[in-house]
Each structure stands twice: as C-alpha cells, then as structure tokens.
Design a protein around this motif. Structure first.
Motif, mmCIF file in Angstrom:
data_model
loop_
_atom_site.group_PDB
_atom_site.id
_atom_site.type_symbol
_atom_site.label_atom_id
_atom_site.label_comp_id
_atom_site.label_asym_id
_atom_site.label_seq_id
_atom_site.Cartn_x
_atom_site.Cartn_y
_atom_site.Cartn_z
ATOM 1 N N THR A 1 64.747 -7.556 -17.125
ATOM 2 C CA THR A 1 64.440 -6.388 -17.950
ATOM 3 C C THR A 1 65.204 -6.464 -19.271
ATOM 4 O O THR A 1 66.202 -7.194 -19.392
ATOM 5 C CB THR A 1 64.811 -5.077 -17.245
ATOM 6 N N ARG A 2 64.724 -5.710 -20.228
ATOM 7 C CA ARG A 2 65.370 -5.669 -21.541
ATOM 8 C C ARG A 2 66.814 -5.210 -21.413
ATOM 9 O O ARG A 2 67.722 -5.804 -22.004
ATOM 10 C CB ARG A 2 64.584 -4.731 -22.461
ATOM 11 N N ASP A 3 67.042 -4.158 -20.645
ATOM 12 C CA ASP A 3 68.399 -3.631 -20.471
ATOM 13 C C ASP A 3 69.328 -4.657 -19.825
ATOM 14 O O ASP A 3 70.477 -4.810 -20.244
ATOM 15 C CB ASP A 3 68.375 -2.351 -19.638
ATOM 16 N N GLU A 4 68.832 -5.367 -18.806
ATOM 17 C CA GLU A 4 69.647 -6.391 -18.152
ATOM 18 C C GLU A 4 69.990 -7.516 -19.125
ATOM 19 O O GLU A 4 71.138 -7.963 -19.177
ATOM 20 C CB GLU A 4 68.897 -6.978 -16.949
ATOM 21 N N ALA A 5 68.999 -7.967 -19.874
ATOM 22 C CA ALA A 5 69.227 -9.064 -20.825
ATOM 23 C C ALA A 5 70.237 -8.660 -21.888
ATOM 24 O O ALA A 5 71.156 -9.424 -22.199
ATOM 25 C CB ALA A 5 67.910 -9.473 -21.475
ATOM 26 N N LEU A 6 70.083 -7.480 -22.437
ATOM 27 C CA LEU A 6 71.004 -7.030 -23.479
ATOM 28 C C LEU A 6 72.415 -6.855 -22.944
ATOM 29 O O LEU A 6 73.392 -7.195 -23.623
ATOM 30 C CB LEU A 6 70.495 -5.740 -24.120
ATOM 31 N N GLU A 7 72.530 -6.369 -21.722
ATOM 32 C CA GLU A 7 73.845 -6.206 -21.100
ATOM 33 C C GLU A 7 74.510 -7.572 -20.877
ATOM 34 O O GLU A 7 75.696 -7.753 -21.169
ATOM 35 C CB GLU A 7 73.699 -5.472 -19.764
ATOM 36 N N MET A 8 73.738 -8.534 -20.392
ATOM 37 C CA MET A 8 74.294 -9.873 -20.181
ATOM 38 C C MET A 8 74.665 -10.531 -21.500
ATOM 39 O O MET A 8 75.728 -11.147 -21.610
ATOM 40 C CB MET A 8 73.293 -10.747 -19.417
ATOM 41 N N LEU A 9 73.811 -10.406 -22.500
ATOM 42 C CA LEU A 9 74.110 -11.000 -23.802
ATOM 43 C C LEU A 9 75.344 -10.366 -24.429
ATOM 44 O O LEU A 9 76.163 -11.059 -25.041
ATOM 45 C CB LEU A 9 72.907 -10.874 -24.739
ATOM 46 N N GLU A 10 75.494 -9.070 -24.266
ATOM 47 C CA GLU A 10 76.683 -8.381 -24.803
ATOM 48 C C GLU A 10 77.949 -8.904 -24.128
ATOM 49 O O GLU A 10 78.948 -9.196 -24.788
ATOM 50 C CB GLU A 10 76.539 -6.878 -24.582
ATOM 51 N N PHE A 11 77.903 -9.048 -22.805
ATOM 52 C CA PHE A 11 79.047 -9.565 -22.065
ATOM 53 C C PHE A 11 79.377 -10.987 -22.511
ATOM 54 O O PHE A 11 80.530 -11.321 -22.789
ATOM 55 C CB PHE A 11 78.758 -9.546 -20.559
ATOM 56 N N LEU A 12 78.339 -11.851 -22.569
ATOM 57 C CA LEU A 12 78.553 -13.247 -22.930
ATOM 58 C C LEU A 12 79.041 -13.388 -24.374
ATOM 59 O O LEU A 12 79.851 -14.263 -24.674
ATOM 60 C CB LEU A 12 77.276 -14.058 -22.707
ATOM 61 N N GLU A 13 78.564 -12.523 -25.259
ATOM 62 C CA GLU A 13 79.022 -12.584 -26.645
ATOM 63 C C GLU A 13 80.506 -12.249 -26.746
ATOM 64 O O GLU A 13 81.236 -12.834 -27.542
ATOM 65 C CB GLU A 13 78.215 -11.626 -27.516
ATOM 66 N N LYS A 14 80.935 -11.341 -25.889
ATOM 67 C CA LYS A 14 82.335 -10.910 -25.928
ATOM 68 C C LYS A 14 83.269 -11.907 -25.236
ATOM 69 O O LYS A 14 84.341 -12.210 -25.744
ATOM 70 C CB LYS A 14 82.454 -9.537 -25.261
ATOM 71 N N PHE A 15 82.847 -12.421 -24.071
ATOM 72 C CA PHE A 15 83.758 -13.226 -23.262
ATOM 73 C C PHE A 15 83.441 -14.723 -23.216
ATOM 74 O O PHE A 15 84.288 -15.518 -22.816
ATOM 75 C CB PHE A 15 83.797 -12.688 -21.827
#
Length: 97
Positions: A22-36
């Motif tokens: 889902t869009r929400d799942e993808a954005l959440e994962m991308l946000e996490f990966l961008e940070k860490f």
C-alpha cells in the motif's frame, strides 16, 4: 530418496502472489530507510521499485549504462546474452523516469 519425496501439485492461481504494497506502507518504509539506511541497497531497491513500478526482474536486469542522468531515466533492455534478460523479452523494454 527422490522416489519417496511427494511433490505437491498446485493450480496456476496458487503460483501467483497477489500481495500489494500500500501507499502508506511504502511511504513508511521509505521514511524509515531514508533516516536509518540512507545509502543502503534496501532503500535504493525499494525507491526504484516504488517510483517506477517495474518488476523485480527488471531491476535485476539493469546495468550501469541503463541510467541516463541527462533526463534522468532508467532504460530497461532485454539482453539475454549478457545475463540480464527481461521476463517478456523485447516487449518489456521501456524507459522509466
């Protein structure tokens, strides 16, 4: 031993994975990966797949020369002789922006 192993038979519908990201799942994962994991393979893989909608096999088929930073774009090309074929051969060739 090979004669003793029973291989299950499945119908064609069971061989297809219909899980969706889902869009929400993808954005959440991308946000996490961008940070860490900013420069990690996992982040870049997910980012390319999410932004382009290409298949995993298309991502594996990419070569360094397939990136055109002048536009910028990725060019998917069917190259079976170099070990980077596409699932649907020339029909799968395209440019993604």
């Amino acid at each position: 031993m090979a004669d003793m192993v029973r291989i299950p038979s499945v119908n064609e519908d069971d061989e297809i994975c219909d899980d969706l990201l889902t869009r929400d799942e993808a954005l959440e994962m991308l946000e996490f990966l961008e940070k860490f994991e900013y420069a990690s393979n996992r982040r870049i893989t997910l980012l390319i797949l999410w932004k382009t909608g290409m298949r995993m096999s298309g991502l594996r088929a990419l070569e360094l020369g397939d990136f055109d930073d002048g536009r910028p774009a990725l060019e998917l090309r069917h190259r079976p002789t170099t070990g980077t074929p596409l699932k649907n051969k020339e029909k799968s060739e395209r440019e993604t922006f």
